[in-house]
Design a protein around this motif. Structure first.
Motif, PDB file in Angstrom:
ATOM      1  N   LYS A 162     -16.639 -90.489 -58.811  1.00  0.00           N
ATOM      2  CA  LYS A 162     -17.568 -90.862 -59.878  1.00  0.00           C
ATOM      3  C   LYS A 162     -16.864 -91.658 -60.977  1.00  0.00           C
ATOM      4  CE  LYS A 162     -21.255 -88.645 -60.601  1.00  0.00           C
ATOM      5  NZ  LYS A 162     -22.336 -87.759 -61.097  1.00  0.00           N
ATOM      6  N   SER A 163     -15.748 -92.304 -60.618  1.00  0.00           N
ATOM      7  CA  SER A 163     -15.075 -93.159 -61.590  1.00  0.00           C
ATOM      8  C   SER A 163     -15.638 -94.578 -61.502  1.00  0.00           C
ATOM      9  CB  SER A 163     -13.569 -93.177 -61.345  1.00  0.00           C
ATOM     10  OG  SER A 163     -13.278 -93.715 -60.068  1.00  0.00           O
ATOM     11  N   ILE A 164     -15.887 -95.179 -62.664  1.00  0.00           N
ATOM     12  CA  ILE A 164     -16.414 -96.541 -62.762  1.00  0.00           C
ATOM     13  C   ILE A 164     -15.473 -97.346 -63.650  1.00  0.00           C
ATOM     14  CG2 ILE A 164     -18.349 -97.999 -63.420  1.00  0.00           C
ATOM     15  CD1 ILE A 164     -19.190 -96.076 -61.279  1.00  0.00           C
ATOM     16  N   VAL A 165     -14.931 -98.409 -63.113  1.00  0.00           N
ATOM     17  CA  VAL A 165     -14.165 -99.344 -63.940  1.00  0.00           C
ATOM     18  C   VAL A 165     -15.157-100.316 -64.570  1.00  0.00           C
ATOM     19  CG1 VAL A 165     -12.453-101.201 -63.939  1.00  0.00           C
ATOM     20  CG2 VAL A 165     -12.060 -99.134 -62.573  1.00  0.00           C
ATOM     21  N   LEU A 179     -23.915-105.392 -73.529  1.00  0.00           N
ATOM     22  CA  LEU A 179     -24.416-104.848 -72.265  1.00  0.00           C
ATOM     23  C   LEU A 179     -23.450-103.841 -71.679  1.00  0.00           C
ATOM     24  CD1 LEU A 179     -26.033-107.893 -70.403  1.00  0.00           C
ATOM     25  CD2 LEU A 179     -27.144-106.098 -71.725  1.00  0.00           C
ATOM     26  N   GLY A 180     -22.161-104.139 -71.738  1.00  0.00           N
ATOM     27  CA  GLY A 180     -21.178-103.216 -71.193  1.00  0.00           C
ATOM     28  C   GLY A 180     -21.261-101.848 -71.837  1.00  0.00           C
ATOM     29  N   ARG A 181     -21.475-101.811 -73.140  1.00  0.00           N
ATOM     30  CA  ARG A 181     -21.561-100.524 -73.834  1.00  0.00           C
ATOM     31  C   ARG A 181     -22.819 -99.755 -73.443  1.00  0.00           C
ATOM     32  NH1 ARG A 181     -19.174-103.581 -78.112  1.00  0.00           N
ATOM     33  NH2 ARG A 181     -21.129-103.852 -79.234  1.00  0.00           N
ATOM     34  N   VAL A 182     -23.916-100.488 -73.187  1.00  0.00           N
ATOM     35  CA  VAL A 182     -25.129 -99.795 -72.724  1.00  0.00           C
ATOM     36  C   VAL A 182     -24.872 -99.124 -71.390  1.00  0.00           C
ATOM     37  CG1 VAL A 182     -27.503-100.112 -71.923  1.00  0.00           C
ATOM     38  CG2 VAL A 182     -26.735-101.280 -73.990  1.00  0.00           C
ATOM     39  N   LEU A 206     -23.746 -94.437 -67.787  1.00  0.00           N
ATOM     40  CA  LEU A 206     -22.860 -93.898 -66.748  1.00  0.00           C
ATOM     41  C   LEU A 206     -22.201 -92.603 -67.213  1.00  0.00           C
ATOM     42  CD1 LEU A 206     -21.365 -97.296 -65.614  1.00  0.00           C
ATOM     43  CD2 LEU A 206     -22.714 -95.753 -64.164  1.00  0.00           C
ATOM     44  N   LEU A 207     -21.802 -92.549 -68.478  1.00  0.00           N
ATOM     45  CA  LEU A 207     -21.221 -91.306 -68.997  1.00  0.00           C
ATOM     46  C   LEU A 207     -22.258 -90.184 -68.984  1.00  0.00           C
ATOM     47  CD1 LEU A 207     -19.165 -92.763 -71.979  1.00  0.00           C
ATOM     48  CD2 LEU A 207     -18.224 -91.641 -69.954  1.00  0.00           C
ATOM     49  N   ARG A 208     -23.488 -90.497 -69.333  1.00  0.00           N
ATOM     50  CA  ARG A 208     -24.539 -89.474 -69.338  1.00  0.00           C
ATOM     51  C   ARG A 208     -24.814 -88.930 -67.946  1.00  0.00           C
ATOM     52  NH1 ARG A 208     -29.563 -90.424 -73.493  1.00  0.00           N
ATOM     53  NH2 ARG A 208     -28.334 -90.794 -75.393  1.00  0.00           N
ATOM     54  N   THR A 209     -24.577 -89.737 -66.924  1.00  0.00           N
ATOM     55  CA  THR A 209     -24.838 -89.289 -65.554  1.00  0.00           C
ATOM     56  C   THR A 209     -23.570 -88.755 -64.876  1.00  0.00           C
ATOM     57  OG1 THR A 209     -24.656 -91.626 -64.858  1.00  0.00           O
ATOM     58  CG2 THR A 209     -26.859 -90.727 -65.201  1.00  0.00           C
ATOM     59  N   GLY A 210     -22.569 -88.407 -65.671  1.00  0.00           N
ATOM     60  CA  GLY A 210     -21.412 -87.686 -65.157  1.00  0.00           C
ATOM     61  C   GLY A 210     -20.294 -88.538 -64.606  1.00  0.00           C
ATOM     62  N   HIS A 211     -20.316 -89.831 -64.859  1.00  0.00           N
ATOM     63  CA  HIS A 211     -19.252 -90.699 -64.379  1.00  0.00           C
ATOM     64  C   HIS A 211     -18.096 -90.751 -65.375  1.00  0.00           C
ATOM     65  CE1 HIS A 211     -22.702 -92.141 -61.996  1.00  0.00           C
ATOM     66  NE2 HIS A 211     -21.795 -92.519 -61.114  1.00  0.00           N
ATOM     67  N   THR A 212     -16.926 -91.009 -64.851  1.00  0.00           N
ATOM     68  CA  THR A 212     -15.767 -91.326 -65.672  1.00  0.00           C
ATOM     69  C   THR A 212     -15.702 -92.830 -65.814  1.00  0.00           C
ATOM     70  OG1 THR A 212     -14.535 -89.401 -64.884  1.00  0.00           O
ATOM     71  CG2 THR A 212     -13.249 -91.206 -65.837  1.00  0.00           C
ATOM     72  N   GLY A 253     -28.061 -97.553 -56.823  1.00  0.00           N
ATOM     73  CA  GLY A 253     -28.658 -96.294 -57.260  1.00  0.00           C
ATOM     74  C   GLY A 253     -27.964 -95.705 -58.469  1.00  0.00           C
ATOM     75  N   ARG A 254     -26.648 -95.859 -58.540  1.00  0.00           N
ATOM     76  CA  ARG A 254     -25.908 -95.347 -59.697  1.00  0.00           C
ATOM     77  C   ARG A 254     -26.347 -96.067 -60.972  1.00  0.00           C
ATOM     78  NH1 ARG A 254     -20.834 -92.666 -58.232  1.00  0.00           N
ATOM     79  NH2 ARG A 254     -20.451 -92.855 -55.989  1.00  0.00           N
ATOM     80  N   LEU A 255     -26.506 -97.388 -60.882  1.00  0.00           N
ATOM     81  CA  LEU A 255     -26.885 -98.150 -62.071  1.00  0.00           C
ATOM     82  C   LEU A 255     -28.322 -97.846 -62.484  1.00  0.00           C
ATOM     83  CD1 LEU A 255     -25.250-101.621 -61.344  1.00  0.00           C
ATOM     84  CD2 LEU A 255     -24.353 -99.706 -62.688  1.00  0.00           C
ATOM     85  N   VAL A 256     -29.206 -97.717 -61.516  1.00  0.00           N
ATOM     86  CA  VAL A 256     -30.596 -97.386 -61.829  1.00  0.00           C
ATOM     87  C   VAL A 256     -30.679 -96.013 -62.501  1.00  0.00           C
ATOM     88  CG1 VAL A 256     -32.828 -96.819 -60.778  1.00  0.00           C
ATOM     89  CG2 VAL A 256     -31.590 -98.867 -60.051  1.00  0.00           C
ATOM     90  N   THR A 257     -29.928 -95.049 -61.982  1.00  0.00           N
ATOM     91  CA  THR A 257     -29.923 -93.709 -62.570  1.00  0.00           C
ATOM     92  C   THR A 257     -29.318 -93.722 -63.963  1.00  0.00           C
ATOM     93  OG1 THR A 257     -29.757 -92.700 -60.375  1.00  0.00           O
ATOM     94  CG2 THR A 257     -29.139 -91.334 -62.247  1.00  0.00           C
ATOM     95  N   ALA A 258     -28.255 -94.502 -64.142  1.00  0.00           N
ATOM     96  CA  ALA A 258     -27.604 -94.579 -65.453  1.00  0.00           C
ATOM     97  C   ALA A 258     -28.544 -95.161 -66.498  1.00  0.00           C
ATOM     98  CB  ALA A 258     -26.341 -95.414 -65.353  1.00  0.00           C
ATOM     99  N   LEU A 259     -29.252 -96.220 -66.144  1.00  0.00           N
ATOM    100  CA  LEU A 259     -30.201 -96.793 -67.100  1.00  0.00           C
ATOM    101  C   LEU A 259     -31.358 -95.835 -67.362  1.00  0.00           C
ATOM    102  CD1 LEU A 259     -30.363-100.552 -66.029  1.00  0.00           C
ATOM    103  CD2 LEU A 259     -29.086 -99.527 -67.918  1.00  0.00           C
ATOM    104  N   GLY A 260     -31.796 -95.144 -66.324  1.00  0.00           N
ATOM    105  CA  GLY A 260     -32.862 -94.172 -66.503  1.00  0.00           C
ATOM    106  C   GLY A 260     -32.488 -93.082 -67.495  1.00  0.00           C
TER     107      GLY A 260
END
Length: 257
Positions: free
Chosen positions: A3-6, A13-16, A21-27, A123-130
Motif C-alpha cells: 500500500k505504498s504510493i510514490v 493536485l498532488g496534495r489532493v 491516499l492517506l485516508r485510505t490507508g496508503h503510505t 481502483g485505488r485512485l477512485v477509492t482515494a478520491l471517494g
C-alpha cells in the motif's frame, strides 16, 4: 498487498491525491522537485503505484528520468495527455485518470464531473478520491480512456483558447459566442485526430464538451496557461500540416503567431 504510493509532485493536485491516499490507508512517499528519484527508488523499488503529479510542461522530463523499477507502476493525471505520451516513453499500461476537479490555493477541491480512471491502480485512485467526497469512476477499457482524454483536451483547449478572445466563463462562451466555440473546437478536434491517429466521434465529443460546460457554467475560460496551450496546439498543427484557421487567427490577433 503493498500500500505504498510514490507521489512525484506535491502541487495542488498532488496534495489532493496524497490526502485521499492517506485516508485510505496508503503510505505516501513524496518526491519533490530536485529530489533524486534513484535514491528514493532504491528504498521503495516496488510501490503499488508511482503517481506522477507534475505539470504538463514537466511531464516528459520526469518520464525520461524514471528509475527502471518504477516504469511498470506509473500513474498519470496531466491535462493534454494522450496515449502517444506514455507510448513514447515505452510505458506499458500505466494507470491514467482524467481529473475533473479543480483545486486552488485556500479553497477546497471542487468537482465538475466524476473523474474517470483506467489501469492497474485505477481502483485505488477512485477509492482515494471517494474518501474526499470527490466523485470518480473506473473505465472498462483503453478505448474509453482515450475518448475521455480527448474530451478533457477538447474542454481545456476550447475554453482556454476561445477565452483569449472573449474572456468570461464557459456558460457565456457557449450561450453568447457559440460560433467561436464551435470553430475553435473543430480546429482542436482536427489536432486530436492527428495526435490519436484516428477520426474521433465529433458529435459525441461535442455532447461531452457541453456536459462539462453545463456542469459548471461559471468556470472561467482562459487561465494563465492559455497562451502556452495555444502555442502547443499550433506546434502540433504545423507538424501535421493542418490549417486550423480559427486558432491561427486568434494567435495572430493576440501576438502569438
Amino acid at each position: 498487498m503493498d500500500k505504498s504510493i510514490v507521489l512525484i509532485g506535491l502541487g495542488q493536485l498532488g496534495r489532493v491525491f496524497a490526502g485521499g491516499l492517506l485516508r485510505t490507508g496508503h503510505t505516501v512517499v513524496p518526491v519533490n522537485r530536485g529530489d533524486d528519484m534513484d535514491i528514493v527508488a532504491a528504498k521503495w523499488p516496488e510501490p503499488a503505484l508511482v503517481l506522477v503529479a507534475v505539470a504538463e510542461a514537466d511531464l516528459h522530463s520526469v518520464l525520461t528520468n524514471l528509475p527502471p523499477t518504477w516504469k511498470s507502476r506509473i500513474g498519470l493525471l496531466q491535462n493534454e495527455l494522450l496515449p502517444r505520451d506514455w507510448i513514447g516513453h515505452k510505458l506499458v499500461e500505466p494507470t491514467v485518470i482524467s481529473v475533473w476537479f479543480e483545486k486552488k490555493t485556500g479553497m477546497d477541491a471542487k468537482a465538475l464531473l466524476p473523474s474517470p480512471a483506467f489501469g492497474p491502480a485505477a481502483g485505488r485512485l477512485v477509492t482515494a478520491l471517494g474518501a474526499l467526497d470527490l466523485p470518480a469512476r473506473t473505465l472498462a477499457d483503453a478505448a474509453a480512456l482515450e475518448w475521455e482524454l480527448v474530451r478533457k483536451n477538447l474542454y481545456i483547449l476550447t475554453s482556454n483558447i476561445a477565452g483569449l478572445v472573449v474572456g468570461g466563463d464557459v456558460g457565456g462562451l457557449w450561450n453568447q459566442h457559440r460560433d467561436l466555440a464551435e470553430a475553435v473546437a473543430a480546429d482542436v478536434l482536427d489536432i486530436q485526430d492527428w495526435l490519436t491517429g484516428r477520426e474521433q466521434d465529433r458529435l459525441k465529443l461535442m455532447q461531452g464538451l457541453l456536459e462539462a460546460f453545463n456542469a459548471d457554467p461559471l468556470h472561467a475560460c482562459a487561465g494563465r496557461t492559455a497562451p502556452a496551450r495555444l502555442k502547443r496546439a499550433l506546434q502540433h498543427a504545423d507538424q501535421a500540416g493542418l490549417a486550423v484557421p480559427t486558432l491561427r487567427r486568434i494567435a495572430a490577433e493576440k501576438g502569438n503567431a
